[in-house]
Scaffold this motif. Sequence first.
Motif, PDB file in Angstrom:
ATOM      1  N   CYS A   4       1.320  25.818 -38.026  1.00 31.66           N
ATOM      2  CA  CYS A   4       0.104  26.518 -37.635  1.00 31.66           C
ATOM      3  C   CYS A   4       0.215  27.167 -36.266  1.00 31.66           C
ATOM      4  O   CYS A   4      -0.768  27.658 -35.736  1.00 31.66           O
ATOM      5  CB  CYS A   4      -1.082  25.551 -37.643  1.00 31.66           C
ATOM      6  SG  CYS A   4      -1.298  24.682 -39.198  1.00 31.66           S
ATOM      7  N   ILE A   7      -1.293  30.609 -35.438  1.00 30.27           N
ATOM      8  CA  ILE A   7      -2.732  30.827 -35.468  1.00 30.27           C
ATOM      9  C   ILE A   7      -3.281  30.538 -34.086  1.00 30.27           C
ATOM     10  O   ILE A   7      -3.230  29.412 -33.611  1.00 30.27           O
ATOM     11  CB  ILE A   7      -3.407  29.927 -36.530  1.00 30.27           C
ATOM     12  CG1 ILE A   7      -2.766  30.181 -37.903  1.00 30.27           C
ATOM     13  CG2 ILE A   7      -4.892  30.168 -36.584  1.00 30.27           C
ATOM     14  CD1 ILE A   7      -3.275  29.251 -38.984  1.00 30.27           C
ATOM     15  N   PRO A  40      -9.304  28.533 -39.022  1.00 29.89           N
ATOM     16  CA  PRO A  40      -7.889  28.240 -38.748  1.00 29.89           C
ATOM     17  C   PRO A  40      -7.633  26.755 -38.495  1.00 29.89           C
ATOM     18  O   PRO A  40      -6.590  26.224 -38.893  1.00 29.89           O
ATOM     19  CB  PRO A  40      -7.590  29.065 -37.488  1.00 29.89           C
ATOM     20  CG  PRO A  40      -8.622  30.132 -37.469  1.00 29.89           C
ATOM     21  CD  PRO A  40      -9.843  29.527 -38.077  1.00 29.89           C
TER      22      PRO A  40
END
Length: 272
Positions: A4, A7, A40
Amino acid sequence: SGPCSSIMPVSTDMLDGGVAVVTLSPAASSNTFSPEHFDPFLSCLQEVMANPSCRSVVITGSGRFFSSGGNMDDFSDAIENGNIGDIVQEMTDKLHPLLLKMRTSERVFVCAINGSAAGGGLGLALASDYRVCSPEAKLASAFFRLGLSPDGGMTWLLPRLVGNQVARKFFFNSEVWTAEQALDYGAVDELADPSALLDRAIEVARDWGKWSVSSRKGTKQLLDASTSTFFETQLHFEQSLMIASSQTADFVEGVTSFKLKREPSFGWFEEE
């Protein structure tokens, strides 16, 4: 960096021992539940929970906040537009399944509460399995000040940690707890200096994540069930989970390591 890291509102690092560290940016910490931040964050947590190498998850914030409640500008705009009910439902439709997943997952969740936790952000912290708190942090429900009833699982989670009447006074007095008060009441598990906060949370996550899937997941389920079931029902629940866990490779390893007088080394398993 983990899956991730691209993001912006949230970043993830996968560390040794199967520990995923999920960090909210300063903007996401102070405005967690706006869609541009929460979506997110939710996707990131879903991704690490789907990773079979992940045994535990550390969640922390940045700056003055761990995680704040809903955004007042968003609420004000929705009131003016006449769609506040839809906005609140959309927000809770995302948050509630996440909280449920955290409570029922085999993965251990540790929150490193670096700053203020309020509203749904406090619910997120309370839903975790362990809370390491900075002495500078504060805990607030913030719902009564807005004319709302509590959410974020708080009316179920907080009484189990601090008792029903302490939780009742927290809400009705619209109290803001210091870190010391939260520790005294049992809402957080320990305090750690800000410079050592994340390291301590990672240490707990690694220690608690080393146990077998059956031990981690089964114990979380049993403890949550214990306050709302009869003793006889709880015994049946314990029996069924113990029978199932006794037939796993982890139990073979546990018995073998015990007989050989060495530490067990439990395997990696995907969540069922």
